[in-house]
Design a protein around this motif. Structure first.
Motif, PDB file in Angstrom:
ATOM      1  N   LEU A   1       0.810  -1.218   0.000  1.00  0.00           N
ATOM      2  CA  LEU A   1       0.000   0.000   0.000  1.00  0.00           C
ATOM      3  C   LEU A   1       0.845   1.271   0.000  1.00  0.00           C
ATOM      4  N   GLY A   2       2.150   1.137  -0.063  1.00  0.00           N
ATOM      5  CA  GLY A   2       3.019   2.308  -0.124  1.00  0.00           C
ATOM      6  C   GLY A   2       3.330   2.924   1.225  1.00  0.00           C
ATOM      7  N   VAL A   3       3.086   2.189   2.304  1.00  0.00           N
ATOM      8  CA  VAL A   3       3.392   2.682   3.645  1.00  0.00           C
ATOM      9  C   VAL A   3       4.869   2.440   3.924  1.00  0.00           C
ATOM     10  N   GLU A   4       5.597   3.479   4.307  1.00  0.00           N
ATOM     11  CA  GLU A   4       7.030   3.355   4.570  1.00  0.00           C
ATOM     12  C   GLU A   4       7.256   3.075   6.057  1.00  0.00           C
ATOM     13  N   VAL A   5       8.125   2.103   6.353  1.00  0.00           N
ATOM     14  CA  VAL A   5       8.465   1.756   7.729  1.00  0.00           C
ATOM     15  C   VAL A   5       9.973   1.914   7.910  1.00  0.00           C
ATOM     16  N   ARG A   6      10.385   2.681   8.914  1.00  0.00           N
ATOM     17  CA  ARG A   6      11.800   2.878   9.214  1.00  0.00           C
ATOM     18  C   ARG A   6      12.097   2.366  10.613  1.00  0.00           C
ATOM     19  N   TYR A   7      13.147   1.554  10.727  1.00  0.00           N
ATOM     20  CA  TYR A   7      13.537   0.975  12.001  1.00  0.00           C
ATOM     21  C   TYR A   7      14.752   1.700  12.577  1.00  0.00           C
ATOM     22  N   GLY A   8      14.956   1.536  13.891  1.00  0.00           N
ATOM     23  CA  GLY A   8      16.095   2.148  14.564  1.00  0.00           C
ATOM     24  C   GLY A   8      15.958   3.641  14.751  1.00  0.00           C
ATOM     25  N   VAL A   9      14.740   4.139  14.918  1.00  0.00           N
ATOM     26  CA  VAL A   9      14.476   5.567  15.082  1.00  0.00           C
ATOM     27  C   VAL A   9      13.943   5.810  16.500  1.00  0.00           C
ATOM     28  N   THR A  10      14.685   6.544  17.316  1.00  0.00           N
ATOM     29  CA  THR A  10      14.300   6.826  18.697  1.00  0.00           C
ATOM     30  C   THR A  10      13.732   8.229  18.809  1.00  0.00           C
ATOM     31  N   VAL A  11      12.486   8.340  19.195  1.00  0.00           N
ATOM     32  CA  VAL A  11      11.793   9.625  19.274  1.00  0.00           C
ATOM     33  C   VAL A  11      12.268  10.400  20.502  1.00  0.00           C
ATOM     34  N   THR A  12      12.590  11.672  20.306  1.00  0.00           N
ATOM     35  CA  THR A  12      13.050  12.526  21.407  1.00  0.00           C
ATOM     36  C   THR A  12      12.133  13.715  21.663  1.00  0.00           C
ATOM     37  N   ALA A  13      11.269  14.065  20.720  1.00  0.00           N
ATOM     38  CA  ALA A  13      10.361  15.202  20.910  1.00  0.00           C
ATOM     39  C   ALA A  13       9.177  15.072  19.966  1.00  0.00           C
ATOM     40  N   VAL A  14       8.060  15.657  20.387  1.00  0.00           N
ATOM     41  CA  VAL A  14       6.858  15.760  19.550  1.00  0.00           C
ATOM     42  C   VAL A  14       6.372  17.194  19.642  1.00  0.00           C
ATOM     43  N   THR A  15       6.201  17.836  18.493  1.00  0.00           N
ATOM     44  CA  THR A  15       5.723  19.217  18.466  1.00  0.00           C
ATOM     45  C   THR A  15       4.495  19.299  17.575  1.00  0.00           C
ATOM     46  N   GLN A  16       3.699  20.362  17.782  1.00  0.00           N
ATOM     47  CA  GLN A  16       2.523  20.548  16.944  1.00  0.00           C
ATOM     48  C   GLN A  16       2.072  21.994  16.983  1.00  0.00           C
ATOM     49  N   ASP A  17       1.307  22.367  15.949  1.00  0.00           N
ATOM     50  CA  ASP A  17       0.623  23.650  15.923  1.00  0.00           C
ATOM     51  C   ASP A  17      -0.778  23.410  15.400  1.00  0.00           C
ATOM     52  N   ASP A  18      -1.435  24.432  14.920  1.00  0.00           N
ATOM     53  CA  ASP A  18      -2.840  24.281  14.509  1.00  0.00           C
ATOM     54  C   ASP A  18      -3.020  23.483  13.228  1.00  0.00           C
ATOM     55  N   VAL A  19      -1.971  23.371  12.421  1.00  0.00           N
ATOM     56  CA  VAL A  19      -2.150  22.744  11.106  1.00  0.00           C
ATOM     57  C   VAL A  19      -1.269  21.524  10.888  1.00  0.00           C
ATOM     58  N   SER A  20      -0.320  21.254  11.775  1.00  0.00           N
ATOM     59  CA  SER A  20       0.585  20.131  11.556  1.00  0.00           C
ATOM     60  C   SER A  20       1.200  19.691  12.880  1.00  0.00           C
ATOM     61  N   ALA A  21       1.923  18.589  12.813  1.00  0.00           N
ATOM     62  CA  ALA A  21       2.673  18.074  13.955  1.00  0.00           C
ATOM     63  C   ALA A  21       3.975  17.495  13.422  1.00  0.00           C
ATOM     64  N   ALA A  22       4.901  17.204  14.325  1.00  0.00           N
ATOM     65  CA  ALA A  22       6.180  16.640  13.892  1.00  0.00           C
ATOM     66  C   ALA A  22       6.747  15.749  14.986  1.00  0.00           C
ATOM     67  N   VAL A  23       7.400  14.684  14.539  1.00  0.00           N
ATOM     68  CA  VAL A  23       8.151  13.807  15.427  1.00  0.00           C
ATOM     69  C   VAL A  23       9.627  14.107  15.213  1.00  0.00           C
ATOM     70  N   HIS A  24      10.355  14.294  16.295  1.00  0.00           N
ATOM     71  CA  HIS A  24      11.784  14.585  16.210  1.00  0.00           C
ATOM     72  C   HIS A  24      12.554  13.388  16.746  1.00  0.00           C
ATOM     73  N   ALA A  25      13.560  12.944  15.971  1.00  0.00           N
ATOM     74  CA  ALA A  25      14.325  11.766  16.346  1.00  0.00           C
ATOM     75  C   ALA A  25      15.696  11.806  15.703  1.00  0.00           C
ATOM     76  N   ASP A  26      16.717  11.567  16.505  1.00  0.00           N
ATOM     77  CA  ASP A  26      18.082  11.440  15.990  1.00  0.00           C
ATOM     78  C   ASP A  26      18.506  12.641  15.153  1.00  0.00           C
ATOM     79  N   GLY A  27      18.096  13.827  15.598  1.00  0.00           N
ATOM     80  CA  GLY A  27      18.495  15.036  14.895  1.00  0.00           C
ATOM     81  C   GLY A  27      17.689  15.355  13.664  1.00  0.00           C
ATOM     82  N   HIS A  28      16.635  14.597  13.404  1.00  0.00           N
ATOM     83  CA  HIS A  28      15.792  14.822  12.228  1.00  0.00           C
ATOM     84  C   HIS A  28      14.362  15.141  12.685  1.00  0.00           C
ATOM     85  N   ALA A  29      13.672  15.896  11.865  1.00  0.00           N
ATOM     86  CA  ALA A  29      12.254  16.176  12.097  1.00  0.00           C
ATOM     87  C   ALA A  29      11.438  15.447  11.036  1.00  0.00           C
TER      88      ALA A  29
END
Length: 508
Positions: A140-168
């Protein structure tokens, strides 16, 4: 930017990813573990039981044959293969370690039960479930990435983001399916409340010097519980120490042997312990399953003891309920408040499972009061009514969401209605849309249903067993949203369809 980022590639996260991918959403799944395989997910340590509601969810998406094959189960094992008669279950489960007799399940008392190719119970493993869902997610085109440790979760009124290993990893929505120690739950500020543990549980794979001293199966004793299901050496234990074991430490062979001797009442000896872990019956739940653009599902939203095998099944139920609602929200055609019905419908289910777990713990405690109650429970479970009641709870047969309808079928999981040509409701649901089954071939109902386009699939035909219905509207998660009599009224159908599927695109 993805439509949805899911944290956690266990069965709940993967099932949700498949539901969203089926609906045409762009999905990224992030998993902390470096690889999908582990001895804790494979048999015997990863063995789990899927009850009827979960098996049916896989059946309705066309995944059941692959799961049965991956689990080493023949495709007719336990299934209701007679098209006219429901077959009795082969396994009925247990309550507080007290096994239920499948022969005592009163099939006639189960609401709106019809034969189905989906078994009432499938014994499988986490590895098998995840392998099947991973393969479908990739299709179905769903991408799965392993070895990613989440360090922060941010959001605003229109979006959100997961931060892990220096990447957003930005997305329109984020869903935490990352288990009982959920990073998303903590980082997004969800309130988590409940009760503290009564026992420490252990699971281990060990070599036993004198295995004949332990009985197979569930063994509820005056001092606790031990379980041998997959053969000698695969042992589960529950020690009523008030959850006092330091779970930051790995349990040693000597400690495990001492607990096993105490709860079994024997002098059994462990030669070696290959794998071991601990758990408790701490029962906690978030006060809501959504906080802004961040949602939770599975153990991230609710934790409890594994008694009764409800954790995985409840999590799959969360994913099935959330998937189509979140997809409709992503695509912009969700009616007002649709996403909020996820918490409204699933939070009470989670709360009931927590109470179900607490009740079993209360019955199993090694004190005179609990032992007295246990005797009464045994008597009740020896009766046909008692066995049927517990079976309904375990399988989800008694579940009914309050959808503001007096019709007894609305809000329940739809039975597997079968048309005269052999087509079953489960066959029609593989595309993930809503379904209208019209047994009267009413032209007015057909014209009305066609206004919703691909959101609702209209199918007409006489039924082998129609339960006295003229027509029925089934949501993508299998819940009946509307039921009509022999002369179905398009007006009542349209109100129900608009409530769950929004404004018809043909009328915008």
């Amino acid at each position: 930017m993805h439509d949805v980022v899911i944290v956690g590639a266990g069965p709940v996260g993967l099932f949700l990813g498949c539901e969203l991918g089926l609906a045409g959403c762009s999905v990224l799944v992030l998993e902390r573990d470096p690889q999908p395989r582990s001895p804790w997910r494979a048999a015997p340590l990863g063995v789990r039981g899927l009850f009827a509601s979960s098996v049916e969810a896989l059946y309705r998406r066309g995944l059941l044959p692959a799961l049965l094959k991956a689990s080493g189960v023949h495709d007719d094992q336990g299934a209701n293969v007679d098209p006219d008669e429901p077959s009795p279950p082969r396994i009925a489960g247990h309550f507080a370690g007290i096994l239920l007799d499948p022969a005592d399940v009163d099939l006639a008392a189960l609401p709106f039960r019809l034969p189905s190719p989906a078994p009432e119970f499938v014994q499988t493993s986490l590895e098998a479930v995840e392998a099947v869902l991973s393969e479908r997610a990739a299709e179905l085109g769903v991408e799965v990435r392993y070895g990613v440790t989440v360090t922060a979760v941010t959001q605003d009124d229109v979006s959100a983001a997961v931060h892990a290993d220096g990447h957003a990893y930005p997305a329109r929505w984020v869903v935490g399916c990352d288990g009982g120690r959920s990073a998303v739950r903590e980082l997004a500020g969800f309130t988590f409340v409940g009760t503290e543990p009564q026992f420490t549980g252990y699971a281990m794979l060990a070599d036993i010097a004198d295995p004949e001293k332990l009985r197979p199966g569930f063994n509820l004793t005056p001092t606790g519980l031990y379980i041998q299901i997959s053969g000698p050496g695969h042992i589960g234990m529950m020690d009523f120490d008030g959850g006092g074991f330091d779970r930051s430490q790995q349990p040693t062979r000597d400690h495990l042997q001492a607990v096993l001797r105490r709860v079994s009442g024997t002098d059994v000896t462990l030669d070696a312990v290959h794998l071991a872990s601990s758990f408790t019956d701490r029962s906690m739940q978030t006060t809501a399953y959504r906080r802004g653009r961040v949602l939770l599902a599975g153990d991230a939203a609710h934790i409890h003891s594994p008694l009764g095998g409800q954790g995985l099944n409840t999590g799959i139920g969360d994913a099935v309920n959330l998937g189509w609602k979140l997809a409709a929200t992503v695509h912009g055609h969700a009616p007002d408040g649709l996403l909020d019905t996820y918490t409204h419908e699933r939070h009470p289910v989670g709360a009931e499972v927590l109470d179900w777990s607490r009740a079993q713990v209360a019955v199993m405690k090694p004190d005179p009061h609990a032992q007295a109650v246990q005797g009464i429970i045994r008597d009740l479970l020896a009766s046909r009514d008692g066995t049927t009641y517990v079976f309904e709870k375990l399988t989800g047969s008694s579940l009914r969401h309050d959808l503001d309808s007096e019709h007894p079928l609305v809000g329940r999981n739809a039975p597997d209605l079968r048309l005269q040509d052999g087509t079953r409701l489960g066959d029609l649901m593989q595309g993930g849309s809503g379904i209208v089954l019209d047994f009267t071939a009413d032209r007015r109902l057909r014209d009305s249903a066609e206004h919703w386009g691909r959101r609702i699939r209209y199918v007409a035909g006489s039924a082998s067993t129609d339960l006295g219905l003229g027509a029925v509207l089934v949501r993508p998660d299998g819940i009946v949203a509307w039921a009509g009599d022999r002369d179905p009224t398009p007006d009542t159908f349209e109100r129900a369809a608009a409530r769950w599927f929004g404004t018809p695109p043909a009328r915008r």
